[in-house]
Design a protein around this motif. Structure first.
Motif, mmCIF file in Angstrom:
data_model
loop_
_atom_site.group_PDB
_atom_site.id
_atom_site.type_symbol
_atom_site.label_atom_id
_atom_site.label_comp_id
_atom_site.label_asym_id
_atom_site.label_seq_id
_atom_site.Cartn_x
_atom_site.Cartn_y
_atom_site.Cartn_z
ATOM 1 N N GLU A 10 0.804 -1.214 0.000
ATOM 2 C CA GLU A 10 0.000 0.000 0.000
ATOM 3 C C GLU A 10 0.836 1.262 0.000
ATOM 4 O O GLU A 10 0.307 2.371 0.034
ATOM 5 C CB GLU A 10 -0.920 0.011 1.231
ATOM 6 N N TRP A 21 3.197 2.191 -5.836
ATOM 7 C CA TRP A 21 2.180 2.378 -6.869
ATOM 8 C C TRP A 21 2.634 3.383 -7.924
ATOM 9 O O TRP A 21 2.260 3.254 -9.088
ATOM 10 C CB TRP A 21 0.873 2.835 -6.226
ATOM 11 N N LEU A 43 4.729 1.231 -10.162
ATOM 12 C CA LEU A 43 3.848 0.390 -10.986
ATOM 13 C C LEU A 43 3.213 1.193 -12.114
ATOM 14 O O LEU A 43 3.074 0.719 -13.244
ATOM 15 C CB LEU A 43 2.761 -0.238 -10.114
ATOM 16 N N LYS A 44 2.806 2.428 -11.794
ATOM 17 C CA LYS A 44 2.184 3.278 -12.809
ATOM 18 C C LYS A 44 3.161 3.585 -13.932
ATOM 19 O O LYS A 44 2.807 3.583 -15.121
ATOM 20 C CB LYS A 44 1.695 4.576 -12.166
#
Length: 429
Positions: free
Chosen positions: A390, A395, A398-399
């Motif tokens: 989280e 993230w 990952l994006k």
């Protein structure tokens, strides 16, 4: 007729019965919705129209009488006698409405002659027909003379006893007098008080100077300690009241300036007809015109948003069109009643309770005790690994990786994503 009746009704289906006018007065028109009243008979003469039929929801017989009584007292008594003849022959509930050109007692007129014999004949007609009258709100008189001195209550609703027993809470309201010398009056049998009107936000508010900064400032000042969902509900309600207070002050100020600018613009243009305007006067005229045009443009934005007509061309003067669409939307969305267990209910409390029970049934859990899911041997991740997944930095990575996935390189990029996941935690299965 020389005007379009649908301008008064909107886009919904309607039926109409008319008696043409003679000169500038005397015309009558009755409009009704066939989904509400199934008309079976129409009777009319020079001074009244009777529309007789059945209410679709209840099957009750209803007789509606639209009256425009003559000015002459002798002729009025002839009209009372003719209406009374229909009243005695036809069954059902009766509603008589219109301009009766008579008062019932001395308190219903001001600064004009009261003829007791005419009032007595009118009251005798009401008594013989078995009619009663609701108290009228909104004003004491319905007619005002051209000089503004003589006032009388000439327009009214008269109903039979059966009607009042069926709708004891009905109300009669005299509306504002706009163009005519008579006030429009409305008889309402529906209790339409369903609570507070929903708060509507208009896009034009963003064009008010300082509005957005004011709202952001107030949002930053809000403080509440408690559950997040309750905090959000209280914050929105608090913010709504603050916005409404701010807008009232702003709109009152703008409307005052708008009225002053219009008057000053008219004054300058009147001067232009007598002499050449000075440079400063021309500049003031241009400033006034720009302010008035901008004010009218913002009003048009609100009308467009209310009507939900997004295709309108900017700058068109379509106020009448937008008002028709708005009124049609209001009529379509109005909840006049519900058919509950074969009974037509119009009481707001009963309607609210029925709707609450309906949606409670739709969204309630049908099974109070569901079996637990027991699946031993399923691989899981630890709490620390879950917290790592989280992490916003993961993230973002990952994006970036997903953004570079293109064409035939899809499988290779997915392998890179999987490797990246393994480098920060256990890959999901």
């Amino acid at each position: 007729m020389s005007f379009m009746i649908n301008q008064y009704w909107g886009r919904a289906e309607y039926k109409v019965a008319v008696v043409d006018s003679q000169g500038r007065s005397g015309g009558l028109a009755c409009l009704w919705c066939p989904a509400v009243l199934r008309c079976v008979d129409i009777f009319h003469n020079r001074n009244f129209i009777i529309v007789s039929g059945f209410l679709v929801q209840s099957g009750c017989r209803m007789n509606l009488v639209n009256v425009y009584a003559p000015i002459d007292a002798v002729s009025r008594r002839v009209v009372w006698s003719e209406i009374l003849g229909f009243r005695n022959l036809m069954q059902g509930l009766w509603v008589m409405m219109g301009d009766f050109n008579d008062v019932r007692d001395a308190s219903e007129h001001m600064n004009s002659e009261f003829v007791a014999a005419n009032a007595e004949a009118f009251n005798q007609f009401i008594l013989s027909a078995g009619l009663v009258e609701y108290n009228m709100g909104g004003g004491n008189f319905t007619y005002i003379s051209d000089n503004g001195r003589k006032l009388s209550k000439l327009d009214r609703f008269l109903v039979c006893l059966g009607f009042r027993e069926r709708w004891p809470n009905a109300s009669v309201i005299a509306l504002a007098r706009e163009v005519s010398d008579h006030r429009p009056i409305v008889l309402s049998t529906t209790q339409s008080e369903f609570g507070h009107i929903p708060f509507r936000f208009f896009n034009s508010w963003f064009e008010y100077s300082g509005f957005l900064d004011y709202v952001l400032q107030k949002c930053g000042e809000f403080n509440f300690s408690g559950p997040e969902d309750l905090a959000l509900a209280i914050k929105l309600r608090w913010l709504k009241n603050i916005i409404k207070t701010w807008l009232k002050v702003e709109k009152d100020s703008r409307e005052g300036i708008y009225g002053g600018k219009k008057k000053w613009l008219e004054y300058i243009e009147n001067m232009a007809e007598e002499r050449m305007l000075e440079e400063d006067e021309l500049a003031e005229r241009m400033e006034c015109r720009n302010y008035v045009a901008e004010f009218d443009r913002i009003k048009q934005l609100d009308l467009r948003q209310k009507s939900r007509a997004k295709w309108a061309i900017d700058g068109d003067e379509n106020s009448g069109f937008f008002h028709l669409v708005i009124n049609s939307n209001i009529s379509t969305n109005r909840l006049n009643g519900l058919m509950i267990d074969g009974e037509w209910l119009t009481n707001p409390l009963s309607i609210k309770e029925s709707l609450f029970e309906f949606f409670l049934h739709q969204f309630s859990e049908p099974m109070s005790d569901r079996p637990d899911m027991i699946c031993p041997g399923i691989a899981t991740i630890s709490d620390s690994e879950a917290a790592m997944l989280e992490n916003p930095s993961l993230w973002r990575k990952l994006k970036q990786l997903c953004g570079s996935v293109k064409g035939i390189g899809l499988l290779g990029q997915m392998g890179s994503i999987s490797s990246s996941l393994k480098s920060v935690g256990r890959a999901p299965r």
